[in-house]
Write an enzyme that holds these catalytic residues in place. Sequence first.
Site, PDB file in Angstrom:
ATOM      1  N   GLN A  36      -3.598  18.163 -17.455  1.00 19.81           N
ATOM      2  CA  GLN A  36      -3.482  16.898 -18.203  1.00 19.81           C
ATOM      3  C   GLN A  36      -4.511  15.897 -17.662  1.00 19.81           C
ATOM      4  OE1 GLN A  36       0.394  14.984 -18.086  1.00 19.81           O
ATOM      5  NE2 GLN A  36      -0.071  13.759 -19.927  1.00 19.81           N
ATOM      6  N   ILE A  72     -11.974  14.717 -29.413  1.00 21.90           N
ATOM      7  CA  ILE A  72     -13.392  14.358 -29.323  1.00 21.90           C
ATOM      8  C   ILE A  72     -14.237  15.501 -28.726  1.00 21.90           C
ATOM      9  CG2 ILE A  72     -13.417  13.341 -26.989  1.00 21.90           C
ATOM     10  CD1 ILE A  72     -14.888  10.933 -28.170  1.00 21.90           C
ATOM     11  N   HIS A 127       0.815  14.018 -25.498  1.00 28.18           N
ATOM     12  CA  HIS A 127       0.102  14.512 -26.676  1.00 28.18           C
ATOM     13  C   HIS A 127       0.207  16.014 -26.765  1.00 28.18           C
ATOM     14  CE1 HIS A 127      -2.761  14.520 -23.335  1.00 28.18           C
ATOM     15  NE2 HIS A 127      -3.346  15.552 -23.926  1.00 28.18           N
ATOM     16  N   ASN A 165      -0.050  19.745 -22.079  1.00 32.45           N
ATOM     17  CA  ASN A 165      -0.223  19.750 -20.628  1.00 32.45           C
ATOM     18  C   ASN A 165       0.556  18.601 -19.986  1.00 32.45           C
ATOM     19  OD1 ASN A 165      -2.078  21.864 -20.975  1.00 32.45           O
ATOM     20  ND2 ASN A 165      -3.764  20.429 -21.277  1.00 32.45           N
ATOM     21  N   HIS A 224      -1.702  19.435 -28.344  1.00 33.48           N
ATOM     22  CA  HIS A 224      -2.944  19.983 -28.896  1.00 33.48           C
ATOM     23  C   HIS A 224      -2.596  20.985 -29.995  1.00 33.48           C
ATOM     24  CE1 HIS A 224      -5.691  18.827 -25.476  1.00 33.48           C
ATOM     25  NE2 HIS A 224      -4.537  18.770 -24.835  1.00 33.48           N
TER      26      HIS A 224
HETATM   27  P1  AMP Z   1      -5.295  16.849 -21.803  1.00 28.71           P
HETATM   28  O1  AMP Z   1      -6.314  17.504 -20.907  1.00 28.71           O
HETATM   29  O2  AMP Z   1      -4.194  17.774 -22.242  1.00 28.71           O
HETATM   30  O3  AMP Z   1      -4.767  15.553 -21.191  1.00 28.71           O
HETATM   31  O4  AMP Z   1      -6.074  16.500 -23.125  1.00 28.71           O
HETATM   32  C1  AMP Z   1      -6.758  15.301 -23.339  1.00 28.71           C
HETATM   33  C2  AMP Z   1      -7.650  15.514 -24.527  1.00 28.71           C
HETATM   34  O5  AMP Z   1      -8.027  14.251 -25.034  1.00 28.71           O
HETATM   35  C3  AMP Z   1      -8.943  16.292 -24.223  1.00 28.71           C
HETATM   36  O6  AMP Z   1      -8.985  17.475 -25.009  1.00 28.71           O
HETATM   37  C4  AMP Z   1     -10.038  15.294 -24.614  1.00 28.71           C
HETATM   38  O7  AMP Z   1     -11.138  15.916 -25.234  1.00 28.71           O
HETATM   39  C5  AMP Z   1      -9.298  14.377 -25.570  1.00 28.71           C
HETATM   40  N1  AMP Z   1      -9.831  13.023 -25.666  1.00 28.71           N
HETATM   41  C6  AMP Z   1     -10.116  12.167 -24.651  1.00 28.71           C
HETATM   42  N2  AMP Z   1     -10.553  11.000 -25.137  1.00 28.71           N
HETATM   43  C7  AMP Z   1     -10.558  11.094 -26.485  1.00 28.71           C
HETATM   44  C8  AMP Z   1     -10.907  10.217 -27.555  1.00 28.71           C
HETATM   45  N3  AMP Z   1     -11.364   8.987 -27.326  1.00 28.71           N
HETATM   46  N4  AMP Z   1     -10.773  10.664 -28.822  1.00 28.71           N
HETATM   47  C9  AMP Z   1     -10.327  11.892 -29.064  1.00 28.71           C
HETATM   48  N5  AMP Z   1      -9.962  12.779 -28.095  1.00 28.71           N
HETATM   49  C10 AMP Z   1     -10.079  12.386 -26.827  1.00 28.71           C
END
Ligand code: AMP
Length: 135
Positions: free
Chosen positions: A92, A30, A98, A85, A100
Site C-alpha cells: 500500500q 495514473i 481503495h 493492499n 484495484h
Molecule cells: P496502492 O499501492 O495499493 O496503495 O495503490 C496506489 C495506486 O494509486 C497506485 O497504483 C498508483 O499508481 C495510484 N495513484 C497514485 N496517485 C494517483 C493519482 N493522482 N491518480 C490516479 N492514480 C494514482
Amino acid sequence: MATIFTRIINGEIPALKVYEDADTLAFLDIAPASPGHTLVICKNEVATLTELSDAQLLATARTTQRVAAAIQQALQPDGINIMQNNGAAAGQTVFHYHVHIIPRWTDDGVMQFWEHKSLSQAEFTEIVAKISRAL
Ligand code: AMP
C-alpha cells in the site's frame, strides 16, 4: 494532511473519473498495470479494510462490482483481478482505502502474485487456531 485521493475527491487535483456516487469514486490509475486499471475509493478518508464501517464496505464493494461489470462489457478482457493492499508491507502506497480493478488478457504478463509456500501440519493448525480465536 489530506491523502492524494481526498484531494482528487475535493477537485484539487485532476483524475480520469469513470463513476461517482455519494460514498465512492472510481477513476483510472495514473500508472496502470493494464489498460483500464481502475481504482475504486471510499470517499471517507479511511486507510485500510479493517477500519471501514459496514456501510463504507458495502458501498465500495457495490461500486467495485458495478465498475468491473462495465470494464468487462466495454474492454472485453479475458479476466479481471481485484486487488486491495493494506499496509506498506503489503504494497500500500496511498493510505486511503481503495480497490484495484485490473483487466487481464491471456498471456499479458502483468503479474504473478505469489510463490506457493509449504507449511507443516503443525503450522497450519497453529494458524487456524489463532485466527479462529480472534474472531
Ligand atoms: P496502492 O499501492 O495499493 O496503495 O495503490 C496506489 C495506486 O494509486 C497506485 O497504483 C498508483 O499508481 C495510484 N495513484 C497514485 N496517485 C494517483 C493519482 N493522482 N491518480 C490516479 N492514480 C494514482
